[in-house]
Write a protein that holds these residues in place. Structure first.
Motif, short mmCIF file in Angstrom:
data_model
loop_
_atom_site.label_atom_id
_atom_site.label_comp_id
_atom_site.label_asym_id
_atom_site.label_seq_id
_atom_site.Cartn_x
_atom_site.Cartn_y
_atom_site.Cartn_z
N TRP A 12 6.33 -9.81 -0.31
CA TRP A 12 6.67 -9.14 0.94
C TRP A 12 6.35 -10.01 2.15
N ARG A 13 5.29 -10.81 2.07
CA ARG A 13 4.98 -11.68 3.20
C ARG A 13 6.12 -12.64 3.46
N LEU B 261 4.90 -1.81 -9.36
CA LEU B 261 3.51 -1.36 -9.24
C LEU B 261 3.20 -0.24 -10.23
N LEU B 262 4.12 0.70 -10.36
CA LEU B 262 3.91 1.81 -11.30
C LEU B 262 3.87 1.31 -12.74
N SER C 42 19.51 -1.23 3.85
CA SER C 42 19.52 -0.97 2.41
C SER C 42 18.94 -2.09 1.56
N GLU C 43 19.06 -3.32 2.02
CA GLU C 43 18.50 -4.43 1.22
C GLU C 43 16.98 -4.32 1.14
N MET C 44 16.33 -4.08 2.28
CA MET C 44 14.87 -3.93 2.27
C MET C 44 14.45 -2.66 1.54
N TYR C 45 15.26 -1.63 1.67
CA TYR C 45 15.01 -0.38 0.94
C TYR C 45 15.00 -0.66 -0.56
N GLY C 46 15.98 -1.42 -1.03
CA GLY C 46 16.05 -1.77 -2.45
C GLY C 46 14.85 -2.58 -2.90
N HIS C 47 14.42 -3.53 -2.08
CA HIS C 47 13.23 -4.31 -2.41
C HIS C 47 12.00 -3.41 -2.48
N PHE C 48 11.92 -2.44 -1.57
CA PHE C 48 10.78 -1.52 -1.58
C PHE C 48 10.78 -0.69 -2.86
N ALA C 49 11.94 -0.19 -3.26
CA ALA C 49 12.04 0.58 -4.49
C ALA C 49 11.64 -0.26 -5.70
N ASP C 50 12.07 -1.53 -5.71
CA ASP C 50 11.70 -2.43 -6.80
C ASP C 50 10.19 -2.66 -6.83
N GLN D 95 0.84 -1.20 0.00
CA GLN D 95 0.00 0.00 0.00
C GLN D 95 0.88 1.26 0.00
N ALA D 96 1.91 1.26 0.81
CA ALA D 96 2.82 2.41 0.88
C ALA D 96 3.56 2.59 -0.44
N ALA D 97 3.98 1.50 -1.06
CA ALA D 97 4.73 1.59 -2.32
C ALA D 97 3.90 2.22 -3.42
N GLY D 98 2.60 2.03 -3.37
CA GLY D 98 1.73 2.59 -4.40
C GLY D 98 1.16 3.95 -4.05
N SER D 99 1.59 4.52 -2.95
CA SER D 99 1.01 5.78 -2.49
C SER D 99 1.92 6.97 -2.81
#
Length: 103
Positions: free
Chosen positions: A75-76, A54-55, A41-49, A21-25
């Motif tokens: 993500w789960r 999504l975009l 940084s690893e989780m940050y990179g996954h979030f950016a991906d 939800q946050a990634a698409g907001s």
């Protein structure tokens, strides 16, 4: 003294939904900065991906839920693995996915 029991699979599932939800907001940049500072940084990179996928899916499909559902599944698993390997990050995941993030 009463001990609190944390059900990690539930934290991972709730976290997965909140991360997607946050990634698409429009507030994704602020959330991403919090991910970087709390989970690294690893989780940050996954979030950016995730945000990029999504975009891309939004442009290609006009908003089909399939991409968000796939990302939530990823993500789960990712969060469940993280919490199993590093249980001390449970509070950080709860903070990121709880009341601290509002759309």
């Amino acid at each position: 003294m009463m001990a609190t029991v944390i059900h990690q699979p539930r934290v991972a599932w709730d976290g997965a939904r909140a991360f997607v939800q946050a990634a698409g907001s429009p507030q994704s940049e602020g959330f991403a900065a919090r991910v970087l500072s709390r989970l690294g940084s690893e989780m940050y990179g996954h979030f950016a991906d995730t945000r990029q996928r999504l975009l891309t899916a939004l442009v290609e499909t006009g908003g089909d839920r399939f991409a968000a559902d796939v990302e939530a599944g990823k993500w789960r698993v990712r969060l469940e693995d993280l919490l199993r390997e590093r249980p001390e990050l449970t509070d950080s995941v709860l903070e990121l996915t709880g009341a601290g993030f509002e759309l």
